[in-house]
Design a protein around this motif. Structure first.
Motif, mmCIF file in Angstrom:
data_model
loop_
_atom_site.group_PDB
_atom_site.id
_atom_site.type_symbol
_atom_site.label_atom_id
_atom_site.label_comp_id
_atom_site.label_asym_id
_atom_site.label_seq_id
_atom_site.Cartn_x
_atom_site.Cartn_y
_atom_site.Cartn_z
ATOM 1 N N ASP A 1 -38.179 -63.718 -91.470
ATOM 2 C CA ASP A 1 -37.425 -63.502 -92.703
ATOM 3 C C ASP A 1 -36.000 -64.037 -92.617
ATOM 4 O OD1 ASP A 1 -36.413 -61.696 -90.940
ATOM 5 O OD2 ASP A 1 -36.704 -59.923 -92.214
ATOM 6 N N ARG A 2 -35.659 -64.739 -91.543
ATOM 7 C CA ARG A 2 -34.329 -65.342 -91.454
ATOM 8 C C ARG A 2 -34.364 -66.684 -92.196
ATOM 9 N NH1 ARG A 2 -30.284 -62.007 -89.339
ATOM 10 N NH2 ARG A 2 -29.150 -63.950 -89.009
ATOM 11 N N HIS A 3 -34.233 -66.642 -93.515
ATOM 12 C CA HIS A 3 -34.378 -67.835 -94.332
ATOM 13 C C HIS A 3 -33.224 -68.799 -94.083
ATOM 14 C CE1 HIS A 3 -36.664 -64.996 -97.248
ATOM 15 N NE2 HIS A 3 -37.411 -65.370 -96.235
ATOM 16 N N THR A 4 -33.564 -70.084 -94.009
ATOM 17 C CA THR A 4 -32.547 -71.119 -93.859
ATOM 18 C C THR A 4 -32.626 -72.170 -94.955
ATOM 19 O OG1 THR A 4 -33.987 -72.419 -92.412
ATOM 20 C CG2 THR A 4 -32.489 -70.852 -91.363
ATOM 21 N N PHE A 5 -33.662 -72.104 -95.800
ATOM 22 C CA PHE A 5 -33.849 -73.091 -96.864
ATOM 23 C C PHE A 5 -33.602 -72.417 -98.202
ATOM 24 C CE2 PHE A 5 -36.793 -75.892 -99.423
ATOM 25 C CZ PHE A 5 -36.009 -77.032 -99.321
ATOM 26 N N TYR A 6 -33.097 -73.188 -99.157
ATOM 27 C CA TYR A 6 -32.665 -72.575 -100.417
ATOM 28 C C TYR A 6 -33.804 -71.890 -101.163
ATOM 29 C CZ TYR A 6 -34.749 -76.200 -103.383
ATOM 30 O OH TYR A 6 -35.635 -77.016 -104.040
ATOM 31 N N ALA A 7 -35.038 -72.346 -100.970
ATOM 32 C CA ALA A 7 -36.169 -71.753 -101.668
ATOM 33 C C ALA A 7 -36.648 -70.459 -101.016
ATOM 34 C CB ALA A 7 -37.324 -72.751 -101.751
ATOM 35 N N GLY A 8 -35.912 -69.955 -100.029
ATOM 36 C CA GLY A 8 -36.280 -68.689 -99.402
ATOM 37 C C GLY A 8 -37.256 -68.834 -98.260
ATOM 38 N N GLU A 9 -37.264 -69.979 -97.602
ATOM 39 C CA GLU A 9 -38.167 -70.211 -96.486
ATOM 40 C C GLU A 9 -37.369 -70.367 -95.197
ATOM 41 O OE1 GLU A 9 -41.338 -73.241 -97.508
ATOM 42 O OE2 GLU A 9 -39.925 -73.564 -99.148
ATOM 43 N N LYS A 10 -38.035 -70.093 -94.088
ATOM 44 C CA LYS A 10 -37.441 -70.354 -92.787
ATOM 45 C C LYS A 10 -37.973 -71.691 -92.286
ATOM 46 C CE LYS A 10 -36.953 -68.656 -88.092
ATOM 47 N NZ LYS A 10 -37.040 -67.525 -87.197
ATOM 48 N N LEU A 11 -37.090 -72.688 -92.168
ATOM 49 C CA LEU A 11 -37.503 -74.018 -91.752
ATOM 50 C C LEU A 11 -36.739 -74.518 -90.519
ATOM 51 C CD1 LEU A 11 -37.727 -75.880 -95.218
ATOM 52 C CD2 LEU A 11 -39.520 -74.600 -94.017
ATOM 53 N N ASP A 12 -35.598 -73.899 -90.223
ATOM 54 C CA ASP A 12 -34.729 -74.392 -89.154
ATOM 55 C C ASP A 12 -34.769 -73.448 -87.949
ATOM 56 O OD1 ASP A 12 -32.909 -76.679 -90.557
ATOM 57 O OD2 ASP A 12 -33.453 -75.102 -91.969
ATOM 58 N N TYR A 13 -34.696 -74.041 -86.747
ATOM 59 C CA TYR A 13 -34.921 -73.263 -85.529
ATOM 60 C C TYR A 13 -33.997 -73.730 -84.411
ATOM 61 C CZ TYR A 13 -39.304 -72.124 -87.917
ATOM 62 O OH TYR A 13 -40.237 -71.714 -88.833
ATOM 63 N N VAL A 14 -33.731 -72.783 -83.497
ATOM 64 C CA VAL A 14 -33.135 -73.090 -82.203
ATOM 65 C C VAL A 14 -34.057 -72.509 -81.143
ATOM 66 C CG1 VAL A 14 -31.200 -72.691 -80.640
ATOM 67 C CG2 VAL A 14 -30.765 -73.143 -83.063
ATOM 68 N N PHE A 15 -34.682 -73.387 -80.341
ATOM 69 C CA PHE A 15 -35.590 -72.978 -79.276
ATOM 70 C C PHE A 15 -34.960 -73.295 -77.923
ATOM 71 C CE2 PHE A 15 -38.882 -73.640 -82.604
ATOM 72 C CZ PHE A 15 -39.521 -72.411 -82.517
ATOM 73 N N ALA A 16 -35.233 -72.423 -76.943
ATOM 74 C CA ALA A 16 -34.765 -72.640 -75.571
ATOM 75 C C ALA A 16 -35.894 -72.282 -74.610
ATOM 76 C CB ALA A 16 -33.537 -71.782 -75.284
#
Length: 659
Positions: free
Chosen positions: A240-255
């Protein structure tokens, strides 16, 4: 690490490298990611970005950096000049910044010329305050998850940054931009994660970017405690951490979990507003991400936060042979727990079994080969405490087999007494046995036989001329079935000749271009095979409407007949092709006729009732037999098998079979 040796450019300032902020070895790595939508053009849409290569959105990125002092910055959908502007701004603020830019395939006219050269858009990764930067590489992602050095639309910009004087670490970092199709993005993400870790990770590895899909598409990236079977932890991974204006989560930081964790965190930074020359617009259609990534201390003892927690999720149901989603979860503070699924048959036929699409991912699907009830168990093992398990019940329903009939083809022509080969294959993922049934639509009884090897193939001989609708059915041992049918045409040169002349009343709808047109339809057919070895009849077929406009008159000419069917019980059907007056297109025709028994007599060679005729005309551009596009049909909607063609009683004339 095995990989591609790809030539790539590296831009850097001449300033002496210093840390982006006061730090000491052991501090966490700080990363800033933003898809800046740098080459968008939406001048009159105030709810969308309108950057057109401008620098204001980059200045906003630098403001984000001012407040957070990142070691790494990732940019997607950035023009080359915008990436270079970001590098210059970061260097001015923090002493040094070194950039690698991976351009997408082709020139982007919405990007301004300058910076790193031609107007290009792509992804960029910038190391801020690094002692040194090496191995700058541009990777390009194919739809099948493979990696190439040839420019593509989707790319990854990678470099290795030495932060020895500030963090005591050297880090490999990549900025990715994946496909907009969820399934392709999933394949690309897993393929790239595997590619970057196939020989292990010599340095801590960070993947940042716009992955263009929600978390459930990336089980091959996430570690088990975050729902996958991969090697990467996500900073602040809830969906639920939305990053896109349409209310979707599309962006990530992976390690990678070998070098990072626990306690990774992320902040979603509002995209804010930029002025693009006419009106205010959102600076991007994505929010930015700031991640704080603690390094894992390899010398520290295992963090004993207690045994893992595990849930197999709720009981589920679905069809045999198809994936049934399982909503398992694993929790463990160590973030290094393994997960394993297993299945047992509770109630099903012998030989039934289940498999998992991702057997080491809490988020997976189970596929069972037969209907019944199964128990699936998810086991978590942190290597310190005894393994912990939880189970769920899977109820699997029977699914019908899938039947494919490939031969004969519709309206295929055969001579009487010639073998007709039925080619019908079936698939069934279940652990079932199968029975095939074929109704040949003639005097023979339907055939029933075992379907083996996925085949219901059969051969049959039709002794008499006719039009036969063959129907094949495959039934599994649980009673589910699938059927298919095809109509064939069988002619017999020795069955007799046909003559039909007269008229019928055109019903409303028969003349498709003008459904209200009625009046008398006239017809003429003379057809016969000359000799037992003949394969094409001689004769002619014509039809015309006597009243109304435009003129409608079809004529096959003297060589337009293709076949003639004369059945033993007084039915006829003749197919041909020809032309309609004043039209250049070629048309097909089928004329059906029933030879009525004279004076009410009933004999095997005629049909009870009056003589009857049906005429069907269609453009051959729509197919070699009648289908959806019809020009004329006085029994529109009736079947095309001569047995069900439902010809119309004559207004005048006669249908005559000569034997």
């Amino acid at each position: 690490m095995a990989g591609l040796a790809v030539a790539a450019g590296l831009a850097a300032t001449a300033l002496a490298p210093t840390a982006p902020a006061a730090a000491a070895p052991g501090d966490p790595l700080r990363v800033l990611h933003w898809n800046i939508a740098g080459m968008t053009i939406n001048p009159f849409e105030p709810d969308k970005p309108d950057n057109q290569g401008a620098m204001e959105v980059v200045d906003r990125l630098l403001e984000f950096a001012d407040a957070r002092t990142p070691h790494l910055v990732s940019m997607n959908e950035t023009c080359s000049a915008q990436a270079d502007h970001a590098r210059e701004g970061l260097a001015e603020r923090f002493g040094s910044a070194q950039l690698h830019f991976a351009p997408a395939d082709g020139v982007d006219v919405l990007c301004t010329t300058g910076g790193l050269g031609a107007p290009r858009s792509g992804s960029a990764v910038i190391a801020v305050g690094a002692d040194a930067v090496t191995d700058p590489v541009s990777y390009y992602l194919n739809d099948d998850g493979t990696i190439t050095s040839e420019p593509r639309e989707r790319q990854a910009a990678c470099l290795t940054a030495d932060f020895g004087s500030t963090l005591g670490r050297t880090v490999r970092a990549c900025a990715l931009h994946l496909d907009t199709d969820d399934q392709i993005a999933a394949v690309q993400a897993e393929g790239f994660a595997d590619f970057m870790t196939e020989d292990g990770t010599d340095h801590p590895l960070v993947l940042m970017g716009d992955f263009n899909a929600s978390p459930e598409f990336f089980p091959g990236v996430y570690v088990p405690v975050q729902g996958g079977d991969g090697l990467f932890l996500e900073a602040d991974h809830p969906a639920d951490r939305h990053t896109f204006y349409a209310g979707e989560k599309l962006d990530y930081v992976f390690a990678d979990q070998e070098h990072f964790g626990p306690g990774l965190s992320a902040e979603v930074i509002d995209r804010t507003t930029c002025f693009a020359g006419l009106i205010d617009h959102p600076c991007s259609d994505h929010d930015a991400l700031f991640g704080v990534l603690p390094f894992r201390d390899a010398d520290a003892p295992p963090d004993d936060g207690g045994a893992p927690t595990v849930s197999a999720g709720p009981d589920v149901s679905g069809d045999e042979g198809t994936p049934i989603p399982l909503a398992g979860t694993v929790g463990d503070d160590s973030q290094a727990t393994t997960a394993t699924w297993s299945a047992e048959v509770t109630s099903a036929e012998p030989g039934a079994s289940c498999s998992f699409t991702r057997p080491n991912s809490p988020r997976t699907s189970v596929i069972c080969t037969d209907d019944g009830t199964y128990t699936v168990t998810l086991t978590a093992d942190d290597g310190v405490h005894p393994p912990v398990s939880d189970s769920a019940v899977v109820t699997v329903r029977n699914a019908p087999p899938v039947l494919t009939l490939t031969g004969p083809t519709p309206w295929q022509l055969f001579r009487a007494d010639a073998p007709v080969s039925l080619t019908a294959s079936f698939t069934d993922a279940a652990n079932d046995t199968h029975t095939c049934t074929v109704d040949w639509d003639d005097t023979a009884a339907p055939e029933e036989y075992a379907g083996t090897g996925g085949s219901c193939d059969r051969t049959h001989v039709f002794p008499d001329a006719g039009m036969y609708t063959i129907r094949v059915t495959v039934t599994d041992d649980d009673g589910a079935s699938a059927s298919a049918e095809v109509m064939v045409v069988v002619y017999d040169p020795d069955a007799g000749a046909a003559n039909a002349d007269g008229s019928v009343t055109t019903p409303p709808g028969a003349y498709v271009p003008n459904p209200g047109r009625t009046g008398d339809e006239w017809f003429h057919l003379t057809a016969r095979y000359y000799g037992s070895t003949a394969t094409v009849p001689t004769g002619q077929v014509k039809t015309w409407l006597a009243d109304g406009a435009p003129n409608f008159r079809f004529d096959s000419g003297s060589s337009g007949l293709e076949w003639l069917v004369v059945t033993p019980d007084g039915k006829i059907a003749a197919k041909g092709q020809g032309h309609v007056d004043f039209e250049t297109e070629t048309f097909g025709i089928v004329l059906y006729g029933y030879d009525g028994c004279a004076d009410g007599a009933v004999t095997p060679r005629c049909r009870p009732g009056p003589d009857r005729v049906r005429v069907v005309v269609w453009p051959l551009s729509a197919g070699d037999h009648p289908g959806e596009e019809i020009r004329y049909d006085n029994r529109l909607g009736a079947g095309y098998d001569v047995d069900v063609a439902d010809p119309q009683p004559l207004l005048s004339g006669q249908v005559l079979v000569q034997r």
